[in-house]
Design a protein around this motif. Structure first.
Motif, mmCIF file in Angstrom:
data_model
loop_
_atom_site.group_PDB
_atom_site.id
_atom_site.type_symbol
_atom_site.label_atom_id
_atom_site.label_comp_id
_atom_site.label_asym_id
_atom_site.label_seq_id
_atom_site.Cartn_x
_atom_site.Cartn_y
_atom_site.Cartn_z
ATOM 1 N N PRO A 321 0.414 -1.462 0.420
ATOM 2 C CA PRO A 321 -0.296 0.530 -0.173
ATOM 3 C C PRO A 321 0.727 1.562 0.131
ATOM 4 N N PHE A 322 2.017 1.158 0.542
ATOM 5 C CA PHE A 322 3.151 1.712 0.707
ATOM 6 C C PHE A 322 3.256 2.915 -0.926
ATOM 7 N N VAL A 323 3.414 2.458 -1.619
ATOM 8 C CA VAL A 323 3.368 2.431 -3.181
ATOM 9 C C VAL A 323 2.149 2.349 -4.049
ATOM 10 N N MET A 324 1.300 1.402 -3.433
ATOM 11 C CA MET A 324 0.071 1.409 -4.481
ATOM 12 C C MET A 324 -0.366 3.505 -4.427
ATOM 13 N N MET A 325 -0.162 3.547 -2.969
ATOM 14 C CA MET A 325 -1.031 5.250 -2.733
ATOM 15 C C MET A 325 -0.640 5.999 -3.708
ATOM 16 N N GLN A 326 0.526 6.357 -4.030
ATOM 17 C CA GLN A 326 1.479 6.952 -5.110
ATOM 18 C C GLN A 326 0.253 6.575 -6.120
ATOM 19 N N THR A 327 0.355 5.607 -6.887
ATOM 20 C CA THR A 327 -0.187 5.880 -7.755
ATOM 21 C C THR A 327 -2.202 6.690 -7.869
ATOM 22 N N PHE A 328 -2.446 5.767 -6.205
ATOM 23 C CA PHE A 328 -4.089 6.938 -6.461
ATOM 24 C C PHE A 328 -3.885 8.277 -6.373
ATOM 25 N N SER A 329 -2.697 8.741 -5.052
ATOM 26 C CA SER A 329 -2.801 10.271 -4.545
ATOM 27 C C SER A 329 -2.120 10.853 -5.914
ATOM 28 N N SER A 330 -1.321 9.961 -6.927
ATOM 29 C CA SER A 330 -0.363 11.168 -7.581
ATOM 30 C C SER A 330 -0.297 11.154 -9.011
ATOM 31 N N LEU A 331 -0.637 10.174 -9.777
ATOM 32 C CA LEU A 331 0.090 9.747 -10.982
ATOM 33 C C LEU A 331 -0.884 11.446 -11.800
ATOM 34 N N TYR A 332 -2.344 11.634 -11.488
ATOM 35 C CA TYR A 332 -2.698 12.384 -12.124
ATOM 36 C C TYR A 332 -2.960 13.082 -10.893
ATOM 37 N N ARG A 333 -3.568 14.749 -10.898
ATOM 38 C CA ARG A 333 -3.804 15.299 -10.454
ATOM 39 C C ARG A 333 -5.466 15.788 -10.218
ATOM 40 N N VAL A 334 -5.134 14.984 -8.256
ATOM 41 C CA VAL A 334 -6.373 14.783 -7.939
ATOM 42 C C VAL A 334 -6.235 15.471 -6.773
ATOM 43 N N PRO A 335 -7.605 15.897 -6.835
ATOM 44 C CA PRO A 335 -7.571 17.206 -5.915
ATOM 45 C C PRO A 335 -8.489 16.479 -3.667
ATOM 46 N N HIS A 336 -8.739 15.764 -3.975
ATOM 47 C CA HIS A 336 -8.719 14.962 -3.145
ATOM 48 C C HIS A 336 -8.613 13.600 -2.994
ATOM 49 N N CYS A 337 -8.415 13.248 -2.094
ATOM 50 C CA CYS A 337 -7.927 11.745 -1.781
ATOM 51 C C CYS A 337 -8.068 10.673 -0.956
ATOM 52 N N LEU A 338 -9.206 9.918 -0.456
ATOM 53 C CA LEU A 338 -9.034 9.787 0.617
ATOM 54 C C LEU A 338 -9.125 7.818 0.059
ATOM 55 N N TYR A 339 -7.555 6.812 1.259
ATOM 56 C CA TYR A 339 -6.998 5.973 1.021
ATOM 57 C C TYR A 339 -6.535 4.830 2.256
ATOM 58 N N HIS A 340 -6.962 3.927 2.408
ATOM 59 C CA HIS A 340 -7.588 3.334 3.555
ATOM 60 C C HIS A 340 -7.490 1.948 3.111
ATOM 61 N N THR A 341 -5.944 1.052 3.772
ATOM 62 C CA THR A 341 -5.985 -0.121 3.460
ATOM 63 C C THR A 341 -6.039 -1.180 4.650
ATOM 64 N N LYS A 342 -5.555 -2.487 4.810
ATOM 65 C CA LYS A 342 -5.716 -2.944 5.463
ATOM 66 C C LYS A 342 -5.701 -4.722 5.022
#
Lengths: 765, 157, 282
Positions: A321-342
């Motif tokens: 998830p440490f790496v995955m979050m980079q793609t969700f948050s930052s591959l594109y310009r996304v103003p709002h991002c909420l991310y939860h993993t278990k």
């Protein structure tokens, strides 16, 4: 006087330095080594998935002639290993998955060791098994690890912005659940280790396939309770890594315990079946993704909920998830991002790190939803991507700083070279035609660390450079070679600085007694970090050489250069003196000096805090890949016809090695998408052989059109970025988008094996 | 222990006499008994090609072959291929085209390619791909290996 | 535990070794070796290597049948002029068989005796109405190949018997045969499903139809219902669909790691349709 023109090795096609020996069969891998007195080590693995061990009787095995040691948990200190320190090398209380080690033998031969394993009697009390991560979180679920009664092994939470506000301004919201399956590395060389312990000196030498020798040394010292100064890790050439050798695994300390017990070297090498069952997998994942955009194509928010099957123990897979979050948050310009993993414990096998480190999984979800949103608002999906794509200078919500960024060039290059936009429309229009074979084209892009990743206290690498009297260079680097060609590119960077031919360098990179520290070969960091380290060492050598040469030539060091093995005048290349002669004059003069330099390079990246914000890598790599497929609706077979790839590599250093990385990664990604699949039933692997676990073969390789975008990274070695992981990342997402383009069916579950595709096309359950 | 059988054969041009268990694989005989380790174990089931050797000029998976079957035959391993300068063209092509990364599949690729080029001195791309379909490689994506064998056979496509 | 190793040079030597019982015959080794290594096959006390029995090699046209020596390798089948000319469907199946290395080692006799429901050469041999010749110290007998198989890995060959020939009658003029193996690549795939259809083309349809399937039953099987559905019918869309339906109903596939029974039936249907459309096009 002779004149030597300025020449450069950068961008050339330079063959891998160790390739000639490899084509002769001379290269000695750990599997090929035989130390005097060496015994064969072998592990007894459980046949249960969750059971209490009531009794182990090894007496009959001990009595077998030729057996030198039989160990169980009772014979060794209980020091668990792994990311959560939850994995005892030999299990004594209970077993939690099919790969569990419960006893080990050292014997004169493989045949005897095998016979001894059969003589070990184990009595179990079976416990209820847990194979579905969603059930692992239910109240009353069986507890796998007693220290974690809720079965939650690891949690990563991240947020920027306010997703509620983002959703409120969205015109379109899409929501999907994606399932990503188990695959494994399939290194052609199976796992192996030789442990050699001398009790009277206390010296332990481990011949290891590890990708992280210095971290390994520390791990071993902790597990074994030994002075790390007595532990030497030697890395013979390795038959493939891909992330699989990033952690310490039970078989390694077990080999050491056997060597200690027998006072003889013990070699422990897996069979291929054992490799399938007991080496790490890629982390499977269930990704719930909700994204929104405005009518004009502006992305508004992203909500991510990821569940990872942690298996019975915790290795690096749980940290993707440490790496995955980079793609969700930052591959594109996304103003709002909420991310939860278990990550939750089950009785399945556990995952390790694997080339791409979660990014294949994240990109699979993100890039399919990009296509969906574009379609929903009636926008061409290339234009949609370009509208939201990151650009140089951007600081993302997660705090990543994109100093160099060729993302938009990647998008336009791959699209233009493949004829993406036209083919996409044409294929979609042809969907309803009666032909059984449908063509599709799909695109996906990726962002990945390209300048290391600051996870450990240091993300650095050390170099020692030595020039002999004949101007032959010994490059001693902490960076491990795992087949990717690091030794060649590092030599190339040194030769570029010193004006020497490639033949002037020998690389030493495989012995912790000799090489300076490096954090390990992972995170696409070696060219960048070890490259900068090597360049620094070479520049120090050059400085010393030119300082001396300036006295001989009566010119300032700035007026001199090194070319073709000589000191030359910088302005016209006129030879001042051959380099060997200069070196000898330094060595055999009153000064009596050698040219030996050291350098340690630490990238200017930062540690992220608990909020996971900060510029974790010194630079970032970008890529767009376009896949063209043919779907046979009669069989579900998806044939990959062509891949058009555009990669922002910073700068091309060794074109041959770079192409090799990209091509190999593309085909690995193709296998992930189309054919590779570990089939588990109640925690047991049903296909532990290449017969039914299908790697790609030569006739299946698609046409590949590869372009390099040179964004000239300011911090990169000669402008380059790391790209080792990048090429595998986009493939599954691009193929999914291509299948949709061909058939109108969206495949959210991997893999796209013929039966899965056929079933989806039929709409059958 | 299984019954031991004495056999004699030629290995890379030199006569060898060896006593081996009747159930042993040719691969195990080469690696464990004769210490000729260029030939690799990759799967033990004939699925990966890392153990490819030539027996009387035909390429076979040595992991599927009973060692006793080597009796009276001529075996060529990667070491034997490399010992003959005639094959430098193939080896050089693999090096120069970037067909080698970790190198673990390479001995099998070299031997299989040698067989293929003996059979089809100027193979087309399709013949090379089919010729190497029994050799797995996890690093290169095959393209550069196929390029190399095509190159060694004097064709670019 | 192997106690005796016999490298037979003649059929008689091999039969003598077999007559003692508890013997394993090995030719190419491509099936016996991995199965015995993995513990799926227990080797007998006597290991009989027949690779050097000259009489079991070679291919010949004798009268109106082709006599295929059981030691004929898969590569030989693929390349031999007699096969290419008279039994091209067998050459085609040989081309799709495993890998070049295995094709160089593996023998047709081994593929027959291994009796795998997925044996790649068996479906075309069934289409060709092949027979097998078995010899023992008591004599010799011939049997239709379709009667030879008894179950997965099991045949009606008796312990003292040796497969000494595979015999395929020369096909009639106008005979056509197609073999279709499902897979994602040219070879190196254990059949998930294979389909063979043969017959003599006349009046836009097939006569003397033979249909066979691989990997959809405990043994390679003939498809009498499909044959019946096709016999003498003009190959129009309705006839093709009827045959495909008959095929998917008469196969008896199981679910395993390679495919579910449902998918195998679907494949049988679609592959039969595909082959017949192909045949109809000529």
């Amino acid at each position: 006087m002779a004149v030597i023109a300025k020449d450069s090795l950068i961008g050339r096609r330079i063959p891998k330095m160790d390739a000639p020996e490899k084509t002769a069969g001379k290269t000695r891998y750990v599997q090929d080594m035989k130390l005097p007195g060496q015994l064969v080590g072998m592990i007894l693995r459980t046949d249960r998935v969750h059971a209490r061990i009531k009794r182990i009787d090894t007496s009959r095995a001990q009595a077998l002639p030729g057996v030198h040691a039989v160990l169980t948990a009772a014979d060794i200190p209980q020091k668990p290993i792994g990311v959560n320190k939850d994995n005892p090398p030999l299990k004594g209380d209970k077993v939690r998955c099919i790969r569990d080690e419960i006893a080990a033998v050292a014997a004169e031969s493989e045949e005897i060791a095998k016979a001894a394993l059969k003589l070990i009697e184990v009595e179990y009390e079976d416990l209820p098994g847990l194979f579905d991560p969603t059930q692992a979180m239910q109240p009353g679920a069986p507890v796998i690890q007693e220290a974690k009664p809720n079965n939650i092994a690891m949690v990563f939470d991240y947020a920027h912005g306010d997703v509620g506000a983002g959703e409120a301004e969205s015109d379109v919201v899409v929501e999907d659940e994606f399932y990503l399956h188990y695959v494994t590395h399939c290194c052609m060389g199976v796992s192996g280790v030789i442990a050699d312990f001398e009790p009277t000196s206390g010296n332990l030498t481990i011949y290891s396939n590890t990708q992280v020798p210095f971290l390994h040394k520390r791990e071993f010292s902790e597990v074994l309770g030994m002075d790390p100064g007595r532990i030497r890790i030697i890395q013979p050439p390795i038959g493939g890594g891909f992330g699989s050798k990033l952690d310490i695994y039970p078989f390694e300390p077990i080999a050491v315990y056997l060597a200690k017990a027998t006072r003889r070297p013990v070699k422990l090498v897996f069979s291929r079946e054992e490799e399938f069952i007991a080496s790490p997998t890629r982390q499977p994942a269930i990704v719930k993704l909700r994204s929104g955009c405005k009518k004009d194509g502006t992305l508004t928010f992203r909500t991510v909920d990821i569940l990872l099957d942690n298996g019975g123990y915790t290795s690096w897979g749980a940290t993707i998830p440490f790496v995955m979050m980079q793609t969700f948050s930052s591959l594109y310009r996304v103003p709002h991002c909420l991310y939860h993993t278990k990550a939750v414990y089950t009785n399945n096998p556990y995952a390790g790190s694997f080339r791409g480190y979660g990014n294949l999984q994240a990109t699979f979800a993100v890039e399919q939803q990009i296509d969906k949103m574009a379609e929903a608002i009636g926008m061409d999906n290339l234009a949609f991507r370009l509208k939201n794509a990151q650009a140089p200078g951007e600081v993302t919500g997660q705090g990543m700083v994109f100093k160099s960024c060729g993302f938009k060039e990647c998008l336009t290059t791959a699209a233009e070279r493949s004829g993406y936009v036209q083919k996409f429309s044409a294929n979609a229009a042809n969907r309803s035609k009666p032909s059984a074979r449908k063509r599709g084209i799909g695109m996906a892009s990726m962002l990945h660390v390209g300048g290391g990743a600051k996870i450990y206290p240091s993300d650095g690498c050390g170099t020692i450079l030595k020039l002999d009297d004949f101007a032959h260079v010994t490059l001693i680097t902490g960076a491990s070679e795992i087949g990717q060609g690091s030794e060649t590119v590092l030599s190339q960077l040194v030769c570029e600085e010193l004006g020497l031919p490639m033949s002037a360098v020998t690389v030493v990179n495989n012995d912790t007694e000799i090489t300076p520290w490096d954090v390990g070969v992972h995170a696409s960091r070696t060219t960048f970090i070890a490259g900068n380290s090597a360049i620094g060492a070479a520049r120090k050598a050059k400085e010393k050489i030119l300082a001396l040469a300036s006295k001989v030539a009566n010119l300032t060091p700035e007026q001199l250069d090194m070319r073709g093995g000589c000191i030359v005048r910088a302005e016209d290349g006129e030879v001042v003196m051959p380099l060997p002669k200069l070196l000898r004059s330094l060595h055999f003069s009153d000064k009596a000096e050698l040219v030996m330099t050291t350098n340690y390079y630490e990238p200017p990246s930062v540690h992220q805090g608990k909020d996971f914000k900060g510029d974790v890598s010194a630079t970032y790599a970008w890529a767009t890949q376009v896949c063209e497929v043919e779907v046979d609706t009669d069989t579900g077979i998806v044939k990959l016809l062509k891949v058009t790839a555009a990669h922002d590599v910073g700068r091309v250093l060794n074109r041959l090695g770079l192409e090799g990385q990209i091509e190999g990664g593309i085909v690995m990604g193709q296998g992930y998408a189309l054919s590779e699949d570990m089939v588990f039933k109640q925690g047991k692997l049903l296909n532990p052989a290449f017969r039914d676990y299908k790697l790609m073969t030569a006739p299946e390789v698609p046409e590949m059109d590869i372009s390099f975008i040179e964004s000239m990274d300011g911090e990169g070695p000669q402008g380059a970025k790391g790209v080792g992981e990048a090429p595998a990342i986009c493939m599954a997402a691009a193929i999914a988008n291509a299948i949709y383009n061909a058939t109108g069916v969206r495949m959210t579950n991997l893999p796209f094996t013929p039966e899965n595709v056929y079933r989806a096309l039929k709409g059958a359950s | 222990m299984s019954l031991a059988v004495e056999i004699a054969f030629k290995l890379n041009g030199s006569p060898v006499r060896v006593s081996i268990p009747a159930t042993m694989t040719a691969l195990s005989m080469l690696r464990d008994q004769l210490n000729v380790t260029g030939t690799k174990y990759g799967c033990g089931e004939g699925e990966c090609g890392a153990c490819t050797i030539l027996v009387d000029g035909l390429s076979v998976n040595s992991c599927l072959m009973f060692a006793v079957e080597c009796d009276g035959r001529e075996l060529t391993t990667v070491e034997g291929v490399a010992a003959n300068p005639v094959n430098d063209r193939l080896r050089d092509a693999l090096v120069e085209h970037g067909g080698v990364q970790c190198g673990f599949c390479t001995p099998g690729m070299v031997v299989q390619s040698k067989w293929l080029l003996d059979k089809h001195p100027h193979p087309d791309r399709h013949q090379v791909e089919r010729g190497l379909e029994g050799n797995l490689c996890r690093c290169t994506g095959y393209k550069k290996i196929v390029d190399a064998v095509c190159g060694a056979g004097g064709s670019n496509e | 535990m192997v106690e005796r190793y016999v490298a037979a040079k003649t059929v008689e030597e091999a039969l003598e070794a077999l007559s003692g019982g508890d013997a394993t015959v090995v030719a190419g080794g491509t099936d016996v070796m991995p199965q015995s290594q993995a513990g799926r096959l227990k080797l007998g006390r006597t290991l009989v290597n027949i690779r050097r029995v000259a009489a079991l090699s070679g291919l010949a046209l004798t009268g109106d049948e082709i006599n295929i020596g059981p030691l004929t390798t898969v590569a030989d089948l693929n390349e031999h002029d007699l096969i290419r000319q008279h039994l091209p469907v067998l050459a085609d199946a040989a081309d799709k068989f495993a890998s070049p290395q295995i094709r160089n080692m593996g023998t047709i006799g081994g593929n027959v005796c291994n009796a795998s429901p997925a044996g790649d050469l068996l479906v075309p041999l069934l289409l060709l109405n092949a027979e097998v010749e078995l010899r023992s110290s008591n004599g010799r007998r011939r049997m239709k190949l379709q009667d030879f198989f008894a179950g997965p890995g099991k045949s009606h060959k008796k312990p003292g018997e040796l497969l000494t020939a595979i015999l395929a009658p020369l096909p009639k003029a106008g005979f056509t045969a197609r073999f279709e193996k499902f897979g994602t690549r040219p070879a190196l795939d254990i059949s998930t499903v294979s389909v063979g259809i043969a017959g003599v083309m006349a009046y836009g349809g097939l006569q003397e139809v033979r249909v066979a399937f691989g990997a959809v039953a405990p043994t390679p099987m003939r498809g009498p219902a499909t044959e019946h559905a096709l016999e003498g019918k003009k190959l129009d869309d309705a006839a093709i669909e009827a045959a495909a339906q008959a095929a998917m109903q008469e196969v008896k596939p199981i679910s395993d790691v390679r495919a579910t029974d449902w998918y195998r039936r679907e494949l049988v249907h679609n592959l039969v349709r595909k082959v017949l459309q192909d045949v109809a096009r000529g």
